[in-house]
Design an enzyme around this catalytic site. Structure first.
Site, PDB file in Angstrom:
ATOM      1  N   SER A  92       0.914  -1.216   0.005  1.00  0.00           N
ATOM      2  CA  SER A  92       0.092   0.009  -0.074  1.00  0.00           C
ATOM      3  C   SER A  92       0.929   1.343   0.067  1.00  0.00           C
ATOM      4  O   SER A  92       1.599   1.310  -1.144  1.00  0.00           O
ATOM      5  CB  SER A  92      -0.844  -0.007   1.045  1.00  0.00           C
ATOM      6  OG  SER A  92      -2.073   1.192   1.186  1.00  0.00           O
ATOM      7  N   HIS A 230      -7.817  -5.679   0.155  1.00  0.00           N
ATOM      8  CA  HIS A 230      -6.732  -4.971   0.591  1.00  0.00           C
ATOM      9  C   HIS A 230      -5.424  -5.720   1.089  1.00  0.00           C
ATOM     10  O   HIS A 230      -4.238  -5.424   0.856  1.00  0.00           O
ATOM     11  CB  HIS A 230      -6.885  -3.533   1.085  1.00  0.00           C
ATOM     12  CG  HIS A 230      -5.757  -2.469   0.945  1.00  0.00           C
ATOM     13  ND1 HIS A 230      -5.141  -2.183  -0.180  1.00  0.00           N
ATOM     14  CD2 HIS A 230      -5.125  -1.876   2.134  1.00  0.00           C
ATOM     15  CE1 HIS A 230      -4.305  -1.458  -0.282  1.00  0.00           C
ATOM     16  NE2 HIS A 230      -4.084  -1.200   1.284  1.00  0.00           N
TER      17      HIS A 230
END
Length: 256
Positions: A92, A230
């Protein structure tokens, strides 16, 4: 005893030196997210999870809210260890930091063997636009919690715990500000292998946005899309074997 606050724990390697795997955490997270990899990848790497200021063992320090300062400090922390053979892994926000660190370390003549970017849009696409990234929303606790829910990395029990949120939100808020301050600049593509990985249902980095990392290397590029959202890396099948494969391949030639 912690001798380097940026890397609070790593494996105690004996015998032949292994390449290092520097692991950069996602927004609001710390080195603990990679701690199991120290044992899981002990046959292939000296795993060194990074601990930026403002989290876990460095909770008393102010986190960086500026991407350039955060990326420069992370690169300097790696350079200070003078690694001879290493791979950068970032998830990320950590993927963008790893990318910029690879650029600066390469320019200084100490490039990594490879770069692994996880759960991130390609840098020229920047971070996904969400309410939590908007500068006028970052002081809103509920907007930040909505971001955490969307990323699916935090249990509702934690989100409902006011004391815990008082500890976690300042760092998350600073990381989101840092992410919002990221500005991609055109430079020659990296001359090293890049592996981009993503989750099929990741709302922050769609598979096509992960594949777009292909334009940022002049060397080998591979992309793997795994089941999940995610935080797919928590149980992505075959991921650790793919990381091992990076150091089984011959090291790329360095020019200059």
């Amino acid at each position: 005893m912690i001798t380097d606050p940026w890397f609070p724990f790593w494996s105690a390697q004996t015998g032949a030196a292994l390449p290092r795997l520097y692991c950069l955490p996602s927004a609001g997270s710390g080195a603990t997210m990679y701690r199991t990899w120290i044992t899981d990848l002990a046959d292939a790497y000296d795993v060194r999870p990074m601990q930026p200021p403002g989290r876990e063992s460095r909770l008393g320090e102010a986190p960086f809210a500026s991407f350039p300062r955060l990326a420069a400090a992370a690169a300097a922390a790696i350079a200070a260890q003078e690694p001879e053979d290493y791979v950068l892994f970032g998830h990320s926000l950590g993927a963008l930091i790893a990318f910029e660190a690879a650029r600066s370390l390469g320019a200084a003549g100490r490039p990594p063997r490879a770069l692994v970017v996880s759960g991130s849009r390609a840098p020229h696409l920047r971070l996904v636009a969400t309410p939590a990234h908007a500068p006028d929303k970052l002081d809103d606790d509920e907007a930040c919690k909505d971001f955490m829910r969307m990323a699916e990395g935090t249990d509702e029990e934690i989100l409902a715990n006011r004391d815990l949120m008082d500890l976690l939100l300042p760092t998350l808020r600073a990381d989101l500000r840092a992410g919002a301050s990221y500005h991609y600049t055109e430079q020659p593509a990296l001359n090293l292998p890049v592996l981009a990985i993503g989750g099929e249902q990741d709302p922050l980095a769609r598979p096509d946005e992960v594949r777009a990392w292909s334009g940022h290397t002049a060397a080998e590029f591979d992309v793997r899309i795994y089941p999940g959202g995610h935080f797919f890396i928590q149980d992505a099948p075959g991921l650790l074997d793919r990381l091992r494969a990076l150091v089984r391949a011959p090291r790329p030639l360095r020019v200059g």
